[in-house]
Scaffold this motif. Structure first.
Motif, mmCIF file in Angstrom:
data_model
loop_
_atom_site.group_PDB
_atom_site.id
_atom_site.type_symbol
_atom_site.label_atom_id
_atom_site.label_comp_id
_atom_site.label_asym_id
_atom_site.label_seq_id
_atom_site.Cartn_x
_atom_site.Cartn_y
_atom_site.Cartn_z
ATOM 1 N N GLY A 19 8.846 0.900 -6.184
ATOM 2 C CA GLY A 19 7.791 0.852 -7.187
ATOM 3 C C GLY A 19 8.122 1.750 -8.358
ATOM 4 O O GLY A 19 8.769 2.790 -8.192
ATOM 5 N N VAL A 20 7.680 1.316 -9.535
ATOM 6 C CA VAL A 20 7.820 2.134 -10.735
ATOM 7 C C VAL A 20 6.428 2.347 -11.312
ATOM 8 O O VAL A 20 5.605 1.425 -11.322
ATOM 9 C CB VAL A 20 8.744 1.442 -11.763
ATOM 10 C CG1 VAL A 20 8.679 2.137 -13.112
ATOM 11 C CG2 VAL A 20 10.177 1.413 -11.249
ATOM 12 N N GLY A 21 6.161 3.572 -11.749
ATOM 13 C CA GLY A 21 4.850 3.867 -12.307
ATOM 14 C C GLY A 21 4.959 4.760 -13.530
ATOM 15 O O GLY A 21 5.971 5.434 -13.735
ATOM 16 N N ALA A 22 3.906 4.742 -14.334
ATOM 17 C CA ALA A 22 3.855 5.581 -15.529
ATOM 18 C C ALA A 22 2.942 6.769 -15.262
ATOM 19 O O ALA A 22 1.841 6.608 -14.738
ATOM 20 C CB ALA A 22 3.318 4.779 -16.706
ATOM 21 N N ILE A 23 3.435 7.952 -15.597
ATOM 22 C CA ILE A 23 2.620 9.152 -15.413
ATOM 23 C C ILE A 23 1.903 9.462 -16.711
ATOM 24 O O ILE A 23 2.528 9.723 -17.733
ATOM 25 C CB ILE A 23 3.490 10.341 -14.968
ATOM 26 C CG1 ILE A 23 4.113 10.010 -13.610
ATOM 27 C CG2 ILE A 23 2.673 11.628 -14.907
ATOM 28 C CD1 ILE A 23 4.971 11.094 -13.039
ATOM 29 N N SER A 60 0.833 -1.211 0.000
ATOM 30 C CA SER A 60 0.000 0.000 0.000
ATOM 31 C C SER A 60 0.865 1.257 0.000
ATOM 32 O O SER A 60 0.603 2.199 -0.754
ATOM 33 C CB SER A 60 -0.901 0.029 1.245
ATOM 34 O OG SER A 60 -1.726 -1.099 1.284
ATOM 35 N N GLY A 61 1.893 1.268 0.836
ATOM 36 C CA GLY A 61 2.733 2.460 0.942
ATOM 37 C C GLY A 61 3.409 2.799 -0.367
ATOM 38 O O GLY A 61 3.473 3.976 -0.770
ATOM 39 N N THR A 62 3.902 1.796 -1.033
ATOM 40 C CA THR A 62 4.606 2.030 -2.297
ATOM 41 C C THR A 62 3.633 2.437 -3.408
ATOM 42 O O THR A 62 3.885 3.382 -4.160
ATOM 43 C CB THR A 62 5.427 0.780 -2.662
ATOM 44 O OG1 THR A 62 6.431 0.634 -1.655
ATOM 45 C CG2 THR A 62 6.075 0.905 -4.016
ATOM 46 N N VAL A 63 2.509 1.747 -3.480
ATOM 47 C CA VAL A 63 1.486 2.103 -4.472
ATOM 48 C C VAL A 63 1.009 3.538 -4.233
ATOM 49 O O VAL A 63 0.866 4.328 -5.173
ATOM 50 C CB VAL A 63 0.302 1.101 -4.387
ATOM 51 C CG1 VAL A 63 -0.938 1.652 -5.079
ATOM 52 C CG2 VAL A 63 0.701 -0.243 -4.982
#
Ligand code: MG
Length: 350
Positions: free
Chosen positions: A159-163, A88-91
């Motif tokens: 975590g890696v995410g797309a903006i 949860s924290g990373t998301v």
């Protein structure tokens, strides 16, 4: 965590020769650790922003990246465990930067002698929380240290995410008259962990709010777009930490309305009993959202349609004079200044 220029009116203390527990509390002492030891050595234009996730540019794409460690004790508590907390924290750190989580890296540090059943329960929790957040663990590492060299299990998640948002979110976007919202009652996580640790025999209905917020945040971004200026998850140092940072970094005056801040009666009672200010207690399933004044009611309605936003509220407003101060209108009509907590009341809350 965020820090900008510290006004000269705020005390600055040189780092002591040894690290204190409170250096990990997410408050002013953590700021000291970061600004006095880490940034002078490792700082750069991306790291210096100290946002929940770093935004990196690769051609036309914008990638968000974040990392957190979890040392919560006990490993399981009402409403969650270290695995649910880690995912949860990373998301949430990705989501509040406007990023859609793409994958999580998981590092486990296990102490010799840890019961297999504990590890299985934590892994099951990581799996179910990741499913809930629609994200996968895509790489990882495990280390085991000798008995007594670590306490049970520690987790680091990156975590890696797309903006995808076409506009930029950030404190720099915050303007006079913007409204501040939160998606539900505060302080449940910190108090659930504290009670589980300090008073394990006490029965209480307080449960951690640990939850991935990317679904709720995606809904807000899709509906409101550039009417959202800034988001942050009020974890360590609680709502006070985020509110004080927001006022200071935006340079505006932030007024919180105590009567509007959602808090469960049992949580308030437990805070009183333990002598804690619920505004300073950690949350793990809450997001503070700053929106344009005209969009505040729509944002509230959207939040309330989501299971994690049913008790959402408009809790404050930014205004002139541009003094960088956060104050709260108390329930009985008084006013007091809100400062970022110094350390934290109890360590190992996340
Ligand atoms: Mg955060």
């Amino acid at each position: 965590m965020i820090m900008h220029e510290t006004p000269s009116t705020i005390r600055r203390i040189a780092m002591p020769a040894r690290i204190a527990l409170a250096h990990g509390g997410g408050g002013q002492l953590t700021d000291d650790l970061v600004t006095q030891l880490i940034l002078p050595r490792l700082g750069n234009d991306v790291l210096n922003e100290l946002t929940d996730a770093a935004v990196l540019h690769a051609g036309e794409s914008h990638i968000a990246m974040t990392i957190d460690s979890y040392v919560v004790h006990p490993w399981r508590f009402p409403g969650g465990d270290i695995g649910r907390l880690a995912v949860s924290g990373t998301v949430n750190d990705l989501a509040v930067c406007g990023a859609k989580p793409l994958g999580i890296a998981l590092s486990l540090i296990l102490a010799e002698g840890l019961e297999r059943s504990v590890l299985e329960a934590v892994l099951d929790s990581i799996h179910s929380t990741a499913r809930e957040a629609d994200v996968r663990v895509v790489t990882g590492d495990t280390k085991v240290v000798g008995r007594g060299q670590a306490d049970g299990i520690y987790i680091t998640t990156a975590g890696v995410g797309a903006i995808e948002a076409t506009h930029k979110l950030g404190i720099g976007q915050v303007q006079t008259d913007d409204a501040l919202l939160i998606n539900g009652p505060i302080a449940d996580h910190g108090l659930a962990v504290m009670l589980a640790r300090e008073m394990p025999d006490m029965t209480s209905s307080i449960k951690s709010d640990a939850a991935p917020l990317n679904g709720l945040i995606a809904l807000l971004l899709a509906e409101l777009g550039s009417d959202i200026a800034f988001m942050r998850d009020p974890t360590r140092s609680g709502l006070s930490g985020v509110a004080a940072d927001l006022a200071r970094a935006s340079g505006l005056h932030l007024t919180l309305c105590e009567n509007e801040i959602p808090i469960r009666p049992e949580t308030r009672h437990a805070s009183d009993m333990l002598g804690l200010d619920p505004l300073e207690v950690a949350n793990e399933g809450k997001v503070v959202v700053v929106v344009r004044p005209d969009a505040a009611m729509t944002a509230l309605q959207i939040m309330r349609t989501h299971p994690l936003g049913r008790d959402a509220a408009i809790i404050g407003r930014l205004s002139d004079p541009a003094d960088g101060i956060c104050e709260i209108e108390t329930a009985i009509g008084g006013r007091r200044i809100i400062q970022k907590p110094y350390g934290e009341q109890l360590p190992r809350i996340c």
